[in-house]
Design a protein around this motif. Structure first.
Motif, mmCIF file in Angstrom:
data_model
loop_
_atom_site.group_PDB
_atom_site.id
_atom_site.type_symbol
_atom_site.label_atom_id
_atom_site.label_comp_id
_atom_site.label_asym_id
_atom_site.label_seq_id
_atom_site.Cartn_x
_atom_site.Cartn_y
_atom_site.Cartn_z
ATOM 1 N N ARG B 19 -2.836 0.663 -2.113
ATOM 2 C CA ARG B 19 -2.132 -0.318 -1.270
ATOM 3 C C ARG B 19 -2.224 -1.526 -2.319
ATOM 4 N N ASP B 21 -0.913 -4.218 -0.914
ATOM 5 C CA ASP B 21 -0.854 -5.668 0.789
ATOM 6 C C ASP B 21 -1.287 -6.795 0.215
ATOM 7 N N ALA B 22 -1.133 -7.086 1.680
ATOM 8 C CA ALA B 22 -1.994 -8.445 2.307
ATOM 9 C C ALA B 22 -3.380 -8.957 1.909
ATOM 10 N N VAL B 23 -4.086 -7.688 1.417
ATOM 11 C CA VAL B 23 -5.749 -7.836 1.784
ATOM 12 C C VAL B 23 -6.009 -7.609 0.106
ATOM 13 N N THR B 24 -4.771 -6.349 -0.205
ATOM 14 C CA THR B 24 -4.736 -6.251 -1.972
ATOM 15 C C THR B 24 -4.365 -7.170 -2.759
ATOM 16 N N TYR B 52 1.607 2.301 -0.965
ATOM 17 C CA TYR B 52 1.990 1.723 -0.186
ATOM 18 C C TYR B 52 2.440 -0.115 -0.490
ATOM 19 N N ILE B 53 3.789 -1.004 -0.928
ATOM 20 C CA ILE B 53 4.082 -2.450 -0.879
ATOM 21 C C ILE B 53 4.109 -3.196 0.409
ATOM 22 N N SER B 54 3.293 -3.887 0.798
ATOM 23 C CA SER B 54 4.499 -4.909 0.733
ATOM 24 C C SER B 54 4.956 -6.093 1.186
ATOM 25 N N SER B 55 5.525 -7.000 1.687
ATOM 26 C CA SER B 55 5.785 -8.174 0.985
ATOM 27 C C SER B 55 4.940 -9.141 -0.031
ATOM 28 N N ALA B 56 3.576 -8.870 1.228
ATOM 29 C CA ALA B 56 2.776 -9.537 0.078
ATOM 30 C C ALA B 56 2.747 -9.272 -1.436
ATOM 31 N N LEU B 58 5.126 -7.660 -3.420
ATOM 32 C CA LEU B 58 6.030 -8.244 -4.467
ATOM 33 C C LEU B 58 6.039 -9.512 -4.316
ATOM 34 N N ARG B 59 5.614 -10.247 -3.573
ATOM 35 C CA ARG B 59 5.062 -12.008 -3.898
ATOM 36 C C ARG B 59 3.850 -12.096 -4.985
ATOM 37 N N LEU B 62 5.903 -10.768 -7.893
ATOM 38 C CA LEU B 62 6.804 -11.744 -8.864
ATOM 39 C C LEU B 62 6.212 -13.233 -9.541
ATOM 40 N N VAL B 87 10.697 -0.124 0.055
ATOM 41 C CA VAL B 87 10.700 -2.010 0.229
ATOM 42 C C VAL B 87 11.294 -2.161 -0.857
ATOM 43 N N PHE B 93 14.102 -6.777 -4.208
ATOM 44 C CA PHE B 93 13.197 -6.546 -4.961
ATOM 45 C C PHE B 93 13.918 -5.853 -6.217
#
Lengths: 366, 111
Positions: B19, B21-24, B52-56, B58-59, B62, B87, B93
């Motif tokens: 994953r 995400d915001a944590v990793t 799994y990927i979230s906007s965190a 993606l940032r 970036l 996503v 993105f």
């Protein structure tokens, strides 16, 4: 016909009925619905004085049956009851179960009582079982006998307390058919039931009971199609909820994910729905990250078993502000994901709190 | 999340597993920053085993792109599929980067 005012009932320290007021008119069929433990059966038992109310009044045709001078046995005969567990006498034949009341309590001759009982057994489709004993009957047949026995006393109103909830699903319809027929014939009835389709079809009026009161009442269309109050809506749509308070920016995302997954598993939600729900929760939490430095956030996930809708409500304190206003966000990625994952997004100021409501988009084609 | 880096002739290939995400994402950013600071400026990120990927996440990607651009480097994404692909598409993105069907084709493009 019946006027109930401010009825209350306590069992020790537990208040089951707080303040129930309702009028029931001749020829009406009233269904009483609501979650378990909200006083529906107690209400019926109070009407029939099987439970003595703690307060309030019950008038039948203008006579207060809680008055010490009231002729309770005679009044009670006007109002007979059908129980969930049939309450037939196992040592008596079906016919004797029916004749017992009219012969002993009303002084009817045996021959007349038997003839009338056979007519009633024909009405419920069980004349051929007249000589049988209750143990020889199915659950549905026992309940039909119980209804016939109730009718044998010529009641003016019948109270039915969950008449189908002890039955095998295959026999529910035969009992409901008998009750429908009585409704068609103009019998006044009050029915506590969990059979929502039946309640909708058969009733003139529906009472939704919750918190020991009649929380909402209306026609079947009003209650089932357009319930006004929140608890009624949740009950009618069979809404199951998951709530979580997030009180710090260092919340444990994985622990929360595990709880949400368990909630989804319990309600057998498809894998894709679960994944999208988890992503939506994380994205919205990201939006609230600055707020969580100082504020507390309350999340409620609600799933309707009736409509399959999955709704998320996020409540926060502070000045009125829509957290999804794009000028508050570092970039559009999160917002675009949120928009793609949702069918609807609504921000409202409610009771001095900010409430963001989202409905998850779902593939309902399958 | 696992961060597995291996050097090929044309670039360093970073396989992300699990994953993002915001944590990793902060962990990912630190590891990638170390790699770029160490001189690896041509990078292929392999998403084959990312679930799994979230906007965190993606940032974080970036940030990598900006760091490489500042050093005149190159970045390609390979094997984007399933939920991660969704996503990329829904956030817009995916249209910002070179996406390759495989690590091999990404390496070919960089060689």
């Amino acid at each position: 016909m019946i006027k109930v005012e401010h009825l209350s009932k306590r069992f020790g320290d537990v208040t089951v009925l707080r303040d129930v007021s309702v009028e029931m008119n001749r020829g009406e069929v009233i269904s009483i619905i609501g979650p378990s433990g909200t006083g529906k059966s107690t209400f019926l038992r109070c009407l029939n004085l099987l439970e003595r109310p703690s307060g309030g009044s019950i008038q039948i045709d203008g006579v207060d049956i809680l008055d010490r001078k009231a002729d309770v046995p005679r009044l009670r005969q006007k109002m007979n009851m059908v129980f969930q567990s049939f309450n037939l006498f196992a040592h008596l034949s079906v016919l004797d179960n029916l004749t017992l009341g009219p012969v002993r309590l009303r002084g009817m001759g045996r021959q007349e009582a038997e003839a009338k009982s056979l007519d009633l057994l024909r009405l419920v489709g069980l004349a051929e079982k007249a000589a049988s004993f209750p143990d020889e009957l199915s659950g549905g047949q026992k309940q039909r006998v119980a209804i016939a026995r109730c009718l044998a006393m010529d009641p003016e109103i019948i109270l039915l307390d969950e008449p189908t909830s002890a039955l095998d699903p295959t026999t529910v319809s035969e009992v409901l058919a008998v009750i429908r027929r009585l409704a068609r014939d103009g019998m006044t009835m009050a029915i506590v039931t969990h059979e929502m389709d039946f309640a909708r079809d058969v009733s003139n009026r529906v009472l939704y009971m919750d918190e020991g009161v009649i929380y909402e009442e209306g026609t079947p269309q009003e209650i089932f199609d357009h319930p006004k109050r929140e608890k009624t809506r949740a009950f009618i749509n069979r809404v199951r909820s998951f709530t979580r308070r997030i009180g710090s920016p260092d919340y444990d995302l994985y622990a929360m994910n595990a709880e949400i997954e368990a909630f989804c598993e319990k309600h057998i939600l498809p894998r894709k729905t679960r994944q999208n729900l988890l992503l939506l929760v994380e994205e919205v939490l990201q939006v609230y990250a600055p707020y969580l430095q100082t504020g507390v956030l309350d999340l409620t996930i609600s799933y309707s078993e009736k409509t399959d809708d999955l709704d998320l409500a996020w409540e926060s304190a502070g000045e009125p502000a829509n957290p999804l206003d794009s000028d508050r966000l570092p970039d559009d990625f999160g917002l675009m994901i949120i928009r793609n994952l949702t069918e609807s997004i609504e921000y409202r100021r409610l009771d001095d709190r900010n409430r963001l409501s989202l409905r998850l988009r779902q593939d309902r084609g399958a | 999340m696992e961060f597995q880096a291996r050097r090929e002739a044309a670039a360093v290939v970073v396989a992300l597993v699990g994953r993002l995400d915001a944590v990793t994402a902060p962990v990912y950013e630190t590891r990638m920053h170390e790699l770029i600071d160490g001189g690896d400026v041509r990078v292929v990120i392999d998403f084959e085993r990312l679930d799994y990927i979230s906007s965190a996440g993606l940032r974080g990607l970036l940030v990598t792109a900006k760091q490489l651009k500042a050093k005149g480097g190159q970045l390609r994404f390979a094997n984007i599929q399933g939920g991660v692909r969704a996503v990329f598409d829904m956030s817009g993105f995916g249209s910002m980067f070179q996406l390759d069907e495989s690590v091999a084709s990404a390496l070919t493009a960089l060689s």
